[in-house]
Write an enzyme that holds these catalytic residues in place. Structure first.
Site, PDB file in Angstrom:
ATOM      1  N   HIS A   1     -26.534  69.163   5.716  1.00 46.29           N
ATOM      2  CA  HIS A   1     -24.985  68.986   5.405  1.00 46.29           C
ATOM      3  C   HIS A   1     -24.437  69.953   5.162  1.00 46.29           C
ATOM      4  CE1 HIS A   1     -21.644  66.708   5.936  1.00 46.29           C
ATOM      5  NE2 HIS A   1     -21.267  66.437   4.984  1.00 46.29           N
TER       6      HIS A   1
ATOM      7  N   CYS B   1     -16.349  67.281   6.579  1.00 44.48           N
ATOM      8  CA  CYS B   1     -17.780  66.466   7.066  1.00 44.48           C
ATOM      9  C   CYS B   1     -17.735  66.073   8.665  1.00 44.48           C
ATOM     10  CB  CYS B   1     -17.993  65.583   6.173  1.00 44.48           C
ATOM     11  SG  CYS B   1     -17.819  65.887   4.225  1.00 44.48           S
TER      12      CYS B   1
ATOM     13  N   CYS C   1     -29.233  60.950  -2.311  1.00 41.72           N
ATOM     14  CA  CYS C   1     -28.551  62.287  -1.656  1.00 41.72           C
ATOM     15  C   CYS C   1     -28.212  63.106  -1.464  1.00 41.72           C
ATOM     16  CB  CYS C   1     -27.617  62.877  -3.785  1.00 41.72           C
ATOM     17  SG  CYS C   1     -27.969  61.958  -4.431  1.00 41.72           S
TER      18      CYS C   1
END
Ligand SMILES: [Zn+2]
Lengths: 397, 170
Positions: free
Chosen positions: A343, A89, A214
């Site tokens: 993301h 990430c 989330c």
């Protein structure tokens, strides 16, 4: 090593993030196109270095040696550096740290940092299954630890228990970030809005998280140009945005090595922040805007604490009091962050850098008045590593 | 003809049902594929073990080839406590990776301040959703997991495998 010159971020762009009908290399081309729109003077021959950040490329796109594929598709011919980096990430934030060093040292002049992921496969089960390979496979993953919500749900439970943080306070993060995401057409959830009521009534994903606590998993790519000061001046007449200081701290790969007293304390982030602030010769008080890794609402709350923007344990009350809004003490994730913009792991650090660049140049969609110093932060994996980059309108003197 | 091909060839026929090691969710436990295989042999004997450094005394988990404190490669096998307390837990109904049946119950375990292992993420098995509570005591338990084939010269051998989790002490 003595620093001989300054590195700056010149501009950048992202592809559309979301569940995409596109190959990884298609999306990297879209990000390059968006970057070129942002920097009309930029030509392929101007770029002498390439760093591509991706985690899933090897498994999901059968692209283990990714950098040459990007060279071909973007028409590049790098002469200083041509590599892939993988810190999950934090991929493109790590790549920006590498680019800073290469430019300051004179090894490279103009580096394209791009990051991207193709997360969604022809069959959905593969996406969750691959997550077993991004943790410590033979240990935590063999316990069934794959997708992040269960692990971060335990973090949230601990923070609620130890510091009294509430679901309502966590919802303030998602509602604020949905407000910030408005107008960012390339975001995963572009065009959507969120009220406090909707956030609190959403279906449960992993107790205590509802759907809006989330971030999504996204397909997507981003690209930024990091250059020497003099090359940046030749390329664009916008204000220069300097890479002032960086820090990256890793302590473990699996649960037995967790560095905190409990899951609610992230001392490894505190250290990463301290290193970056020291290198940038700044303190948390100096920072006007932050892009922190809001993979979950609780993450943003703990990050604000550990980075020193509020006291440890007071993050819940801090976000609920409006301090992360555009007029707060530390406007945070002003482009919607991971929660709204989405993301695609390796793409997120560069996406954050683009927002900081635009804010410091005074051309952001939700502009923070007189923003002069900005910070980006990513965590990787099951909160195993933290990466911080600090930007400013003035270089370190 | 084109339609016939579309219907008959689906998937990756080149693999012809092959075992795909890179997609395996369990470790390669055979001595041919790692140097900490005594851990798995010890699991078969019902023991929860790890490596201890003979030079500096540091006990690490998971077991290693060198000591992460002093880099010595003179290590010995020691037993770990088999009982732990649940600090917090999470239960997954939807979205568990293939191979892990819901409810997938994961717990943050503490082995106490004095032990060599402070905390560990553990799967809790033989447990119904809603049954496990914070503060509960759990114990180490082993079970067999699917074997895999591997080539030794011209032969194909089968590696039998075992793994561990935790269950509620009732
Ligand atoms: Zn040692």
């Amino acid at each position: 090593m003595a620093q001989t010159r300054n590195a700056v971020i010149v501009g950048g762009g992202t592809s559309k993030f979301g569940v995409r009908q596109a190959h990884l290399l298609d999306m990297i081309q879209e990000a390059m196109r968006a970057c070129a729109d942002d920097l009309p003077g930029l030509k392929p021959a101007d770029i002498d270095g390439l760093i591509i950040a991706t985690t899933m490329a090897g498994r999901h796109s059968s692209a283990l040696n990714t950098a040459p594929l990007v060279v071909q598709r973007l028409g590049l011919s790098p002469t200083s550096i041509c590599i892939r980096v993988d810190t999950l990430c934090a991929g493109s934030n790590s790549a920006i740290i590498v680019a800073k060093g290469l430019i300051e040292s004179g090894i490279a002049d103009v580096i394209l940092v791009t990051g991207g992921e193709k997360v969604y496969m022809p069959q959905r089960w593969e996406t969750n299954y691959t997550q077993l390979a991004v943790n410590d496979h033979d240990w935590d993953s063999a316990m069934g630890l794959g997708v992040p919500p269960p692990f971060f749900a335990m973090i949230a439970k601990m923070h609620m228990k130890r510091y009294g943080t509430t679901k309502e306070q966590m919802a303030h993060v998602s509602v604020t970030n949905y407000g910030h995401g408005e107008g960012h057409v390339n975001g995963h959830f572009a065009g959507r809005t969120l009220t406090m009521e909707q956030a609190l009534e959403a279906r449960i994903i992993a107790d205590p998280f509802g759907l809006y606590d989330c971030c999504p998993l996204s397909d997507g790519a981003s690209a930024v140009v990091i250059a020497s000061e003099e090359r940046a001046k030749a390329m664009s007449d916008r204000p220069l945005v300097y890479l002032r200081g960086t820090g990256q701290h890793a302590t473990h790969s699996m649960s037995a090595g967790w560095p905190g007293d409990t899951l609610a304390e992230w001392p490894h982030l505190k250290t990463a922040g301290e290193v970056a602030f020291k290198n940038a010769k700044l303190t948390p008080k100096d920072i006007d805007i932050a892009e922190t890794h809001d993979c979950f609402t609780i993450s943003e709350i703990i990050e604000l604490e550990e980075l020193g923007f509020c006291k440890k344990g007071e993050g819940g009350a801090f976000v609920a009091s409006g301090e992360i809004g555009l007029n707060g003490t530390i406007p945070t994730n002003t482009d919607g962050g991971l929660l709204v913009y989405g993301h695609p792991f390796g793409a997120s650090g560069a996406r954050q850098a683009i927002e900081i660049c635009k804010q410091l140049q005074g051309r952001a969609i939700h502009q923070v008045k007189d923003a002069a110093f900005g910070l980006t932060h990513n965590l990787s994996g099951t909160c195993a590593q933290h990466t911080v980059v600090i930007y400013g309108k003035e270089p370190v003197k | 003809m084109a339609e016939l091909q579309k219907a008959e060839i689906v998937g990756t026929p080149a693999l012809d049902g092959q075992y795909i090691g890179e997609m395996d969710i369990w470790p390669f436990e055979a001595p041919e594929f790692n140097r900490i295989y005594p851990f798995y042999d010890n699991l078969r004997a019902g023991k929860f073990t790890t490596t201890k450094c003979k030079k500096c005394g540091h006990i690490t988990f998971p077991p290693q080839v060198i000591c992460p404190k002093c880099w010595s490669d003179e290590l010995e096998w020691v037993e770990l406590p088999q009982r732990a307390k649940v600090v917090t837990l999470t239960e997954t109904q939807a979205g568990a990776p293939l191979g892990f049946e819901p409810p997938l119950i994961l717990a943050w375990l503490t082995f106490g301040d004095k032990g060599p292992l402070k905390h560990l993420l553990g799967r809790i098995i033989h447990c119904k959703e809603g049954e496990l509570k914070e503060g509960d005591e759990v114990k180490f338990v082993t079970f067999s997991v699917p074997a895999h084939p591997f080539e030794v010269k011209k032969d194909t051998k089968i590696s039998d495998r075992v793994f561990y989790a935790f269950e509620l002490v009732k």
